[in-house]
Design a protein around this motif. Structure first.
Motif, PDB file in Angstrom:
ATOM      1  N   GLY A   1     -12.184 -15.588  13.029  1.00 15.59           N
ATOM      2  CA  GLY A   1     -12.745 -16.368  14.130  1.00 15.59           C
ATOM      3  C   GLY A   1     -12.002 -17.673  14.346  1.00 15.59           C
ATOM      4  N   GLY A   2     -11.186 -17.739  15.407  1.00 16.20           N
ATOM      5  CA  GLY A   2     -10.612 -19.005  15.819  1.00 16.20           C
ATOM      6  C   GLY A   2      -9.176 -19.281  15.435  1.00 16.20           C
ATOM      7  N   PHE A   3      -8.579 -18.490  14.551  1.00 13.05           N
ATOM      8  CA  PHE A   3      -7.187 -18.750  14.173  1.00 13.05           C
ATOM      9  C   PHE A   3      -6.266 -18.550  15.374  1.00 13.05           C
ATOM     10  CE2 PHE A   3      -8.772 -17.750   9.825  1.00 13.05           C
ATOM     11  CZ  PHE A   3      -8.325 -18.901   9.186  1.00 13.05           C
ATOM     12  N   ARG A   4      -5.352 -19.518  15.562  1.00 11.45           N
ATOM     13  CA  ARG A   4      -4.463 -19.461  16.720  1.00 11.45           C
ATOM     14  C   ARG A   4      -2.998 -19.679  16.376  1.00 11.45           C
ATOM     15  NH1 ARG A   4      -8.412 -22.980  18.323  1.00 11.45           N
ATOM     16  NH2 ARG A   4      -7.000 -24.743  18.163  1.00 11.45           N
ATOM     17  N   SER A   5      -2.711 -20.455  15.335  1.00 14.92           N
ATOM     18  CA  SER A   5      -1.319 -20.838  15.068  1.00 14.92           C
ATOM     19  C   SER A   5      -0.883 -20.412  13.675  1.00 14.92           C
ATOM     20  CB  SER A   5      -1.164 -22.361  15.186  1.00 14.92           C
ATOM     21  OG  SER A   5      -1.822 -23.007  14.115  1.00 14.92           O
ATOM     22  N   LEU A   6       0.420 -20.259  13.525  1.00 13.40           N
ATOM     23  CA  LEU A   6       1.008 -19.918  12.238  1.00 13.40           C
ATOM     24  C   LEU A   6       0.641 -20.955  11.185  1.00 13.40           C
ATOM     25  CD1 LEU A   6       3.004 -18.272  10.487  1.00 13.40           C
ATOM     26  CD2 LEU A   6       4.854 -19.613  11.507  1.00 13.40           C
ATOM     27  N   ASP A   7       0.748 -22.230  11.526  1.00 15.68           N
ATOM     28  CA  ASP A   7       0.439 -23.281  10.557  1.00 15.68           C
ATOM     29  C   ASP A   7      -1.035 -23.266  10.168  1.00 15.68           C
ATOM     30  OD1 ASP A   7       3.025 -24.177  10.380  1.00 15.68           O
ATOM     31  OD2 ASP A   7       2.770 -25.833  11.798  1.00 15.68           O
ATOM     32  N   GLY A   8      -1.916 -23.064  11.143  1.00 16.75           N
ATOM     33  CA  GLY A   8      -3.339 -23.039  10.845  1.00 16.75           C
ATOM     34  C   GLY A   8      -3.701 -21.911   9.896  1.00 16.75           C
ATOM     35  N   MET A   9      -3.128 -20.743  10.103  1.00 16.65           N
ATOM     36  CA  MET A   9      -3.378 -19.601   9.226  1.00 16.65           C
ATOM     37  C   MET A   9      -2.843 -19.865   7.817  1.00 16.65           C
ATOM     38  SD  MET A   9      -2.297 -16.531  11.834  1.00 16.65           S
ATOM     39  CE  MET A   9      -2.691 -16.698  13.587  1.00 16.65           C
ATOM     40  N   ALA A  10      -1.592 -20.331   7.759  1.00 18.67           N
ATOM     41  CA  ALA A  10      -0.955 -20.554   6.459  1.00 18.67           C
ATOM     42  C   ALA A  10      -1.652 -21.657   5.676  1.00 18.67           C
ATOM     43  CB  ALA A  10       0.518 -20.897   6.659  1.00 18.67           C
ATOM     44  N   GLN A  11      -2.121 -22.677   6.369  1.00 16.66           N
ATOM     45  CA  GLN A  11      -2.787 -23.765   5.668  1.00 16.66           C
ATOM     46  C   GLN A  11      -4.080 -23.298   5.013  1.00 16.66           C
ATOM     47  OE1 GLN A  11      -3.290 -27.373   7.923  1.00 16.66           O
ATOM     48  NE2 GLN A  11      -4.675 -28.278   6.420  1.00 16.66           N
ATOM     49  N   ALA A  12      -4.846 -22.466   5.720  1.00 13.15           N
ATOM     50  CA  ALA A  12      -6.105 -21.978   5.157  1.00 13.15           C
ATOM     51  C   ALA A  12      -5.866 -21.151   3.899  1.00 13.15           C
ATOM     52  CB  ALA A  12      -6.861 -21.163   6.201  1.00 13.15           C
ATOM     53  N   VAL A  13      -4.784 -20.365   3.903  1.00 15.77           N
ATOM     54  CA  VAL A  13      -4.449 -19.570   2.723  1.00 15.77           C
ATOM     55  C   VAL A  13      -3.817 -20.447   1.650  1.00 15.77           C
ATOM     56  CG1 VAL A  13      -3.001 -17.691   1.853  1.00 15.77           C
ATOM     57  CG2 VAL A  13      -4.200 -17.430   4.042  1.00 15.77           C
ATOM     58  N   GLY A  14      -2.876 -21.291   2.050  1.00 16.13           N
ATOM     59  CA  GLY A  14      -2.161 -22.127   1.090  1.00 16.13           C
ATOM     60  C   GLY A  14      -3.049 -23.112   0.373  1.00 16.13           C
ATOM     61  N   ASP A  15      -4.085 -23.605   1.059  1.00 14.19           N
ATOM     62  CA  ASP A  15      -5.029 -24.534   0.425  1.00 14.19           C
ATOM     63  C   ASP A  15      -5.977 -23.835  -0.533  1.00 14.19           C
ATOM     64  OD1 ASP A  15      -3.885 -26.562   1.859  1.00 14.19           O
ATOM     65  OD2 ASP A  15      -5.521 -26.768   3.312  1.00 14.19           O
ATOM     66  N   GLY A  16      -5.992 -22.515  -0.512  1.00 14.76           N
ATOM     67  CA  GLY A  16      -6.853 -21.764  -1.413  1.00 14.76           C
ATOM     68  C   GLY A  16      -8.256 -21.542  -0.891  1.00 14.76           C
ATOM     69  N   ALA A  17      -8.524 -21.930   0.358  1.00 14.73           N
ATOM     70  CA  ALA A  17      -9.875 -21.754   0.900  1.00 14.73           C
ATOM     71  C   ALA A  17     -10.190 -20.279   1.105  1.00 14.73           C
ATOM     72  CB  ALA A  17     -10.013 -22.509   2.224  1.00 14.73           C
ATOM     73  N   ILE A  18      -9.189 -19.505   1.529  1.00 16.13           N
ATOM     74  CA  ILE A  18      -9.377 -18.079   1.773  1.00 16.13           C
ATOM     75  C   ILE A  18      -8.172 -17.317   1.259  1.00 16.13           C
ATOM     76  CG2 ILE A  18     -10.850 -18.405   3.803  1.00 16.13           C
ATOM     77  CD1 ILE A  18      -8.367 -17.785   5.536  1.00 16.13           C
ATOM     78  N   ASP A  19      -8.320 -15.988   1.201  1.00 17.56           N
ATOM     79  CA  ASP A  19      -7.222 -15.134   0.762  1.00 17.56           C
ATOM     80  C   ASP A  19      -6.599 -14.358   1.919  1.00 17.56           C
ATOM     81  OD1 ASP A  19      -7.566 -15.635  -2.152  1.00 17.56           O
ATOM     82  OD2 ASP A  19      -9.530 -14.755  -1.737  1.00 17.56           O
ATOM     83  N   PHE A  20      -7.398 -14.062   2.960  1.00 15.65           N
ATOM     84  CA  PHE A  20      -6.915 -13.294   4.098  1.00 15.65           C
ATOM     85  C   PHE A  20      -7.324 -13.954   5.404  1.00 15.65           C
ATOM     86  CE2 PHE A  20      -7.418 -10.161   0.702  1.00 15.65           C
ATOM     87  CZ  PHE A  20      -6.169  -9.545   0.726  1.00 15.65           C
TER      88      PHE A  20
END
Length: 422
Positions: free
Chosen positions: A312-331
């Motif tokens: 829900g709501g992902f739009r950019s490469l950076d936004g997706m990678a940040q959520a994974v890279g920060d450890g908040a989510i896995d997919f």
């Protein structure tokens, strides 16, 4: 003493390209996941078609790591819409095997989403609709949905068996996992919500009783597929309805599911009456954060250890990678983006942004635009084009899609009912 060389930070593309191993040992090749989208590409008697094979082959070729099908129903008497695939026996096993083979042909995972609509089914499609309690839709939606009948205890037990049976057949057909649809106002979601579930027996009342159904579904699935076959769940962070399922209850439900052995939790939110998952009802400040339910995902991450997918709501490469890279989510869960751009995973994994931005689909008719049904109809049309071997039309008019969709839905509802009567 020599210091260790520093590891170079990963680029956004490298972050998303990392493989992930589920606790049961199953490996997913990257962090991009297709969230379920309703395809309605089955026959009018609810069997899989070549359109589904073409659609899922296109997504497989596009590089998706984990692909989750649209809702496959457990009961031919309970459809969510015309054209649903129903799996209640092995009569369509050859077609299911072709579907599974198409979706896994590039080494990605393909999980079947298993569902029952409960009362969330268009009026006239089924002979009756059922729900935990006889609670109808709000006044401005009552014309579209019938008042449901309350399920009996014996019927509830029978439905639990059906969920397990469909999961067993999915495994036999070559799907690599299953997902329980516990979100967006369908039957499992109805059981969890105090607004929809007003029972006073073992299936209702307390939050513990209201989550008994989903835990029994998980247990029956596990009994029929074994301990190593992945079972996930799509769950609302909240219903966003007054008196509905809350974040605190969702967190408690996730704790219980993790204890019971769930393999992956996908977080979403909303129902047809409050379609938070589409972004239409979200505040501008929430939409600007990209991931609508990221704060709740962070609460889950702090509370339990379980693989997490957020949709829900992902739009950019950076936004997706940040959520994974920060450890908040896995997919990163992608749905609508894959309907208008089926090869977007390949672009993202190459470090490129999506070609198309996702916009709210509106008709200009206020009542229609407030319902999640409009979004479903528009995106279903894009999936049909791909299934027919063509390409989506990202700029198709919402009003045109709504008008055509209403005509087609009415005609297909009539055809479905006529087939059942014959």
């Amino acid at each position: 003493m020599a210091s260790r060389p520093k590891t170079a930070p990963k680029s956004p593309a490298q972050t998303l390209a990392q493989s992930f191993r589920l606790p049961n040992g199953v490996a997913v090749p990257n962090r991009l996941a297709k969230s379920a989208l309703s395809e309605a590409l089955g026959t009018m008697d609810n069997r899989p078609t070549e359109r589904l094979e073409r659609l899922y082959a296109r997504w497989a070729d596009g590089g998706i790591g984990l692909c989750i099908t649209g809702n496959v129903m457990i009961d031919r008497r309970a459809l969510g819409e015309p054209g649903n695939v129903v799996v209640e026996d092995e009569s369509d096993l050859p077609a299911l095997r072709r579907w599974a083979a198409a979706g896994t042909r590039r080494g990605g995972q393909l999980w079947m989403q298993v569902n029952h609509p409960g009362k969330q089914s268009p009026k006239g499609l089924n002979r009756e609709t059922v729900s935990p309690s006889a609670v109808g839709f709000r006044a401005d939606m009552a014309a579209f949905f019938a008042m449901p009948r309350e399920l009996t205890d014996a019927e509830i037990e029978g439905l639990i068996q059906r969920y397990g049976n469909t999961a067993r057949i999915a495994k036999k057909a070559g799907f690599t996992g299953v997902q329980i649809h516990g979100a967006h106002g369908y039957l499992v979601s109805q059981f969890l919500s105090p607004h929809h579930n007003r029972r006073s027996d073992r299936w209702g009342g307390s939050a513990e009783n209201r989550r008994r159904f989903v835990l029994e579904v998980l247990a029956e699935m596990r009994r029929q597929v074994g301990k190593d076959f992945p079972i996930g769940i799509k769950l609302n962070s909240a219903d966003f309805q007054r008196g509905g399922f809350t974040e605190d209850e969702s967190l408690d439900a996730i704790r219980a599911l993790v204890e019971a052995g769930i393999d992956l939790v996908e977080i979403s939110g909303g129902t047809y009456e409050a379609p938070a998952m589409t972004g239409i009802t979200q505040k501008a400040s929430t939409r600007s954060r990209e991931a609508y339910f990221l704060e709740f995902a962070e609460k889950v991450r702090a509370a339990v250890k379980v693989p997490l997918m957020l949709t829900g709501g992902f739009r950019s490469l950076d936004g997706m990678a940040q959520a994974v890279g920060d450890g908040a989510i896995d997919f990163v869960g992608l749905g609508r983006q894959l309907a208008v751009e089926p090869d977007v995973p390949s672009r993202l994994l190459a470090g490129e942004e999506p070609r198309h931005s996702i916009r709210p689909i509106v008709t200009g008719i206020g009542m229609v635009d407030r319902m999640g049904l409009m979004e479903v109809a528009w995106y279903t049309r894009q999936l049909r084009r791909i299934g027919d071997g063509g390409n989506p039309r990202p700029r198709e008019s919402g009003l045109q899609a709504f008008a055509i969709g209403m005509i087609e839905n009415g005609w297909n509802t009539f055809r479905t009912r006529r087939l059942r009567a014959s």
